[in-house]
Design a protein around this motif. Structure first.
Motif, PDB file in Angstrom:
ATOM      1  N   PRO A  84      38.710 -32.361  43.233  1.00  0.00           N
ATOM      2  CA  PRO A  84      37.319 -32.782  43.441  1.00  0.00           C
ATOM      3  C   PRO A  84      36.360 -31.947  42.609  1.00  0.00           C
ATOM      4  O   PRO A  84      36.507 -30.729  42.494  1.00  0.00           O
ATOM      5  N   GLU A  85      35.392 -32.639  42.017  1.00  0.00           N
ATOM      6  CA  GLU A  85      34.360 -31.937  41.274  1.00  0.00           C
ATOM      7  C   GLU A  85      33.281 -31.444  42.224  1.00  0.00           C
ATOM      8  O   GLU A  85      33.108 -31.958  43.322  1.00  0.00           O
ATOM      9  N   ALA A  86      32.567 -30.415  41.785  1.00  0.00           N
ATOM     10  CA  ALA A  86      31.465 -29.904  42.596  1.00  0.00           C
ATOM     11  C   ALA A  86      30.416 -30.985  42.764  1.00  0.00           C
ATOM     12  O   ALA A  86      30.099 -31.708  41.820  1.00  0.00           O
ATOM     13  N   ALA A  87      29.913 -31.109  43.967  1.00  0.00           N
ATOM     14  CA  ALA A  87      28.917 -32.144  44.251  1.00  0.00           C
ATOM     15  C   ALA A  87      27.580 -31.772  43.631  1.00  0.00           C
ATOM     16  O   ALA A  87      27.184 -30.604  43.639  1.00  0.00           O
ATOM     17  N   PRO A  88      26.863 -32.760  43.077  1.00  0.00           N
ATOM     18  CA  PRO A  88      25.503 -32.481  42.603  1.00  0.00           C
ATOM     19  C   PRO A  88      24.590 -32.196  43.779  1.00  0.00           C
ATOM     20  O   PRO A  88      24.877 -32.568  44.916  1.00  0.00           O
ATOM     21  N   GLU A  89      23.499 -31.525  43.515  1.00  0.00           N
ATOM     22  CA  GLU A  89      22.529 -31.267  44.568  1.00  0.00           C
ATOM     23  C   GLU A  89      21.997 -32.600  45.102  1.00  0.00           C
ATOM     24  O   GLU A  89      21.678 -33.501  44.322  1.00  0.00           O
ATOM     25  N   PRO A  90      21.923 -32.760  46.406  1.00  0.00           N
ATOM     26  CA  PRO A  90      21.451 -34.036  46.955  1.00  0.00           C
ATOM     27  C   PRO A  90      19.991 -34.281  46.629  1.00  0.00           C
ATOM     28  O   PRO A  90      19.192 -33.342  46.486  1.00  0.00           O
ATOM     29  N   ASN A  93      13.465 -57.671  58.376  1.00  0.00           N
ATOM     30  CA  ASN A  93      14.903 -57.468  58.189  1.00  0.00           C
ATOM     31  C   ASN A  93      15.602 -57.653  59.525  1.00  0.00           C
ATOM     32  O   ASN A  93      15.020 -57.386  60.581  1.00  0.00           O
ATOM     33  N   PRO A  94      16.867 -58.098  59.506  1.00  0.00           N
ATOM     34  CA  PRO A  94      17.595 -58.197  60.775  1.00  0.00           C
ATOM     35  C   PRO A  94      17.669 -56.837  61.456  1.00  0.00           C
ATOM     36  O   PRO A  94      17.913 -55.815  60.806  1.00  0.00           O
ATOM     37  N   SER A  95      17.415 -56.813  62.738  1.00  0.00           N
ATOM     38  CA  SER A  95      17.591 -55.604  63.524  1.00  0.00           C
ATOM     39  C   SER A  95      19.056 -55.480  63.915  1.00  0.00           C
ATOM     40  O   SER A  95      19.742 -56.476  64.141  1.00  0.00           O
ATOM     41  N   THR A  96      19.543 -54.252  64.001  1.00  0.00           N
ATOM     42  CA  THR A  96      20.923 -54.065  64.460  1.00  0.00           C
ATOM     43  C   THR A  96      21.080 -54.486  65.915  1.00  0.00           C
ATOM     44  O   THR A  96      22.201 -54.643  66.402  1.00  0.00           O
ATOM     45  N   TRP A  97      19.959 -54.680  66.615  1.00  0.00           N
ATOM     46  CA  TRP A  97      20.014 -55.171  67.989  1.00  0.00           C
ATOM     47  C   TRP A  97      20.212 -56.686  68.042  1.00  0.00           C
ATOM     48  O   TRP A  97      20.569 -57.228  69.083  1.00  0.00           O
ATOM     49  N   ASP A  98      19.945 -57.384  66.934  1.00  0.00           N
ATOM     50  CA  ASP A  98      19.973 -58.845  66.941  1.00  0.00           C
ATOM     51  C   ASP A  98      21.389 -59.382  67.106  1.00  0.00           C
ATOM     52  O   ASP A  98      22.371 -58.708  66.772  1.00  0.00           O
ATOM     53  N   GLU A  99      21.483 -60.603  67.590  1.00  0.00           N
ATOM     54  CA  GLU A  99      22.777 -61.249  67.763  1.00  0.00           C
ATOM     55  C   GLU A  99      23.505 -61.323  66.423  1.00  0.00           C
ATOM     56  O   GLU A  99      22.920 -61.685  65.399  1.00  0.00           O
ATOM     57  N   GLY A 100      24.769 -60.969  66.444  1.00  0.00           N
ATOM     58  CA  GLY A 100      25.578 -60.989  65.231  1.00  0.00           C
ATOM     59  C   GLY A 100      25.495 -59.713  64.421  1.00  0.00           C
ATOM     60  O   GLY A 100      26.218 -59.548  63.433  1.00  0.00           O
ATOM     61  N   GLN A 101      24.614 -58.794  64.813  1.00  0.00           N
ATOM     62  CA  GLN A 101      24.483 -57.513  64.124  1.00  0.00           C
ATOM     63  C   GLN A 101      25.203 -56.434  64.935  1.00  0.00           C
ATOM     64  O   GLN A 101      25.718 -56.690  66.023  1.00  0.00           O
ATOM     65  N   ALA A 102      25.233 -55.220  64.400  1.00  0.00           N
ATOM     66  CA  ALA A 102      25.955 -54.133  65.062  1.00  0.00           C
ATOM     67  C   ALA A 102      25.290 -52.808  64.719  1.00  0.00           C
ATOM     68  O   ALA A 102      24.626 -52.682  63.681  1.00  0.00           O
ATOM     69  N   PRO A 103      25.450 -51.798  65.578  1.00  0.00           N
ATOM     70  CA  PRO A 103      24.904 -50.481  65.246  1.00  0.00           C
ATOM     71  C   PRO A 103      25.552 -49.923  63.984  1.00  0.00           C
ATOM     72  O   PRO A 103      26.632 -50.351  63.576  1.00  0.00           O
ATOM     73  N   GLN A 104      24.864 -48.983  63.362  1.00  0.00           N
ATOM     74  CA  GLN A 104      25.301 -48.389  62.100  1.00  0.00           C
ATOM     75  C   GLN A 104      25.912 -47.019  62.343  1.00  0.00           C
ATOM     76  O   GLN A 104      25.637 -46.364  63.347  1.00  0.00           O
ATOM     77  N   THR A 105      26.729 -46.565  61.393  1.00  0.00           N
ATOM     78  CA  THR A 105      27.328 -45.234  61.487  1.00  0.00           C
ATOM     79  C   THR A 105      27.203 -44.516  60.157  1.00  0.00           C
ATOM     80  O   THR A 105      27.192 -45.131  59.095  1.00  0.00           O
ATOM     81  N   PHE A 106      27.104 -43.197  60.226  1.00  0.00           N
ATOM     82  CA  PHE A 106      27.190 -42.351  59.038  1.00  0.00           C
ATOM     83  C   PHE A 106      27.569 -40.953  59.504  1.00  0.00           C
ATOM     84  O   PHE A 106      27.508 -40.630  60.699  1.00  0.00           O
ATOM     85  N   THR A 107      27.985 -40.106  58.567  1.00  0.00           N
ATOM     86  CA  THR A 107      28.351 -38.732  58.888  1.00  0.00           C
ATOM     87  C   THR A 107      27.148 -37.831  58.670  1.00  0.00           C
ATOM     88  O   THR A 107      26.606 -37.771  57.555  1.00  0.00           O
ATOM     89  N   LEU A 108      26.712 -37.145  59.710  1.00  0.00           N
ATOM     90  CA  LEU A 108      25.560 -36.263  59.600  1.00  0.00           C
ATOM     91  C   LEU A 108      25.884 -35.133  58.621  1.00  0.00           C
ATOM     92  O   LEU A 108      26.892 -34.436  58.770  1.00  0.00           O
ATOM     93  N   GLY A 109      25.042 -34.992  57.621  1.00  0.00           N
ATOM     94  CA  GLY A 109      25.284 -34.008  56.562  1.00  0.00           C
ATOM     95  C   GLY A 109      25.693 -34.637  55.255  1.00  0.00           C
ATOM     96  O   GLY A 109      25.677 -33.963  54.217  1.00  0.00           O
ATOM     97  N   ASP A 110      26.053 -35.930  55.278  1.00  0.00           N
ATOM     98  CA  ASP A 110      26.400 -36.621  54.039  1.00  0.00           C
ATOM     99  C   ASP A 110      25.168 -36.626  53.134  1.00  0.00           C
ATOM    100  O   ASP A 110      24.124 -37.176  53.501  1.00  0.00           O
ATOM    101  N   PRO A 111      25.240 -36.020  51.938  1.00  0.00           N
ATOM    102  CA  PRO A 111      24.055 -35.935  51.081  1.00  0.00           C
ATOM    103  C   PRO A 111      23.552 -37.290  50.622  1.00  0.00           C
ATOM    104  O   PRO A 111      22.417 -37.402  50.164  1.00  0.00           O
ATOM    105  N   SER A 112      24.373 -38.331  50.741  1.00  0.00           N
ATOM    106  CA  SER A 112      23.906 -39.675  50.387  1.00  0.00           C
ATOM    107  C   SER A 112      22.840 -40.169  51.359  1.00  0.00           C
ATOM    108  O   SER A 112      22.114 -41.108  51.048  1.00  0.00           O
ATOM    109  N   TYR A 113      22.740 -39.537  52.537  1.00  0.00           N
ATOM    110  CA  TYR A 113      21.799 -39.980  53.560  1.00  0.00           C
ATOM    111  C   TYR A 113      20.866 -38.841  53.968  1.00  0.00           C
ATOM    112  O   TYR A 113      20.646 -38.583  55.148  1.00  0.00           O
ATOM    113  N   GLN A 114      20.294 -38.160  52.949  1.00  0.00           N
ATOM    114  CA  GLN A 114      19.381 -37.068  53.213  1.00  0.00           C
ATOM    115  C   GLN A 114      18.188 -37.514  54.053  1.00  0.00           C
ATOM    116  O   GLN A 114      17.607 -36.725  54.786  1.00  0.00           O
ATOM    117  N   VAL A 115      17.820 -38.788  53.943  1.00  0.00           N
ATOM    118  CA  VAL A 115      16.684 -39.298  54.716  1.00  0.00           C
ATOM    119  C   VAL A 115      16.919 -39.109  56.207  1.00  0.00           C
ATOM    120  O   VAL A 115      15.970 -38.901  56.969  1.00  0.00           O
TER     121      VAL A 115
END
Length: 344
Positions: free
Chosen positions: A58-64, A140-162
């Protein structure tokens, strides 16, 4: 590499590197179809041959990327958003003076939650209700809406700094309002409800499996980070190679599951083209929404296992070199399966 990301989670992504579906244009959206991997019959173009032999790690990750800082006006705007309804349930109303426009990322914690504390490395499950800042309407569709689902991500993943800074230190049951610019430049107001957190292992754990002779060799450091050595002159396989290296004792993975993994991806010359280890966070995706080598190679394995995949082009991104940057290439992956559950 880029994998499918629903519209809700894509709004929070800051350049995730995954491209397992074969969507290599940098766009993480629902427009990436589960069958997006190019077909070998789409074109006659072929990739320049890769000379086998090299060491891949693995290469060193760029700064997020940092989320844009909120101004005082931005913060005042999000603080004035009123949400009616109980935390952990679909909001009944989201009200504010329109138009609401922000330039930075503005966050207001409405409820800190009283469940488990959210810490880096946790797999976070949340609901996202989104309205347009211009008129307060749901666009936008809410994850609460019929046919939708809650979302998941890993806390600390630099792709999701927001999401990392706002959620760290809160608890399951938390509710936040977030005002930010969407990918189209318009302001969106999100109501986030944290439903669950799960502490996952960071590496495969189980019984070692003796690999077949002649395959790329995998060594692990003390943290489980793999290095792959590919012998000079290693011959491309004509069919997908699936070699368990560690056998876990968890549930058997199915093609209908969403899996959470650590992985390293290599070319035959030892070039690393992608790695979750570089981002210091596992990643999750539906197994039926990725390249065939992953769908076929991981289904039937057990959670906790580590698997070596050697994928000829037909099992990866197709033999057409013009259809994808990895088209026409044999790829080597080392995948640690950390969790699996039925995909929503």
């Amino acid at each position: 590499m880029k994998h499918r990301t629903t519209a809700g989670l894509a709004a929070f992504a800051l350049g995730s590197a995954l491209v397992l579906t074969g969507c290599g244009d940098g766009d993480s959206s629902d427009s990436a179809d589960a069958s997006a991997s190019p077909s070998a019959s789409e074109s006659g173009a072929s990739a320049a041959p890769v000379v086998a032999g090299g060491v891949c790690e693995p290469e060193a990750a760029p700064e997020p990327s940092e989320a844009p800082e909120a101004s005082e006006a931005d913060q005042n705007a999000v603080d004035a958003v009123e949400v009616t309804g109980e935390s952990g349930k679909k909001p009944e109303k989201v009200e504010f003076e329109t138009p609401l426009a922000v330039e930075g990322l503005a966050v207001n914690v409405l409820d800190e939650g009283d469940g488990a504390e959210l810490v880096e490395g946790d797999k976070i499950t949340f609901h996202d209700y989104i309205v347009n800042g211009a008129d307060g309407e749901q666009t936008n569709p809410s994850t609460w809406d019929e046919g939708q689902a809650p979302q998941t991500f890993t806390l600390g993943d630099p792709s999701y700094q927001v999401l990392n800074e706002p959620l760290t230190g809160l608890h399951v049951g938390a509710r936040l309002t977030i005002a930010m610019q969407g990918m189209d430049g318009t302001t969106q107001v999100h109501v986030l409800d944290v439903m669950e957190s799960e502490t996952l292992p960071q590496r495969a754990e189980g019984a070692a499996v003796e690999p077949e002779e002649g395959l790329p060799a995998v060594e692990l450091d003390g943290d489980g980070v793999p290095t792959v050595t590919i012998a000079d002159g290693y011959e491309d396989p004509t069919e997908l190679v699936v070699q368990p290296l560690i056998e876990g004792d968890g549930a058997e993975v199915t093609k209908e599951d969403e899996v959470t993994v650590q992985y390293l991806g290599c070319l035959l010359d030892g070039t690393s083209f992608d790695s979750s280890w570089s981002r210091s966070a596992p990643t999750s995706f539906p197994l039926n929404g990725v390249i065939p080598a992953w769908t076929d190679g991981l289904a039937g394995q057990k959670v906790g296992s580590q698997v070596l995949l050697v994928a000829p082009a037909a099992e990866a991104y197709g033999e057409d070199a013009s259809a994808h940057e990895l088209g026409g290439k044999t790829l080597v992956f080392v995948v640690d399966i950390l969790a699996a559950e039925p995909a929503a």
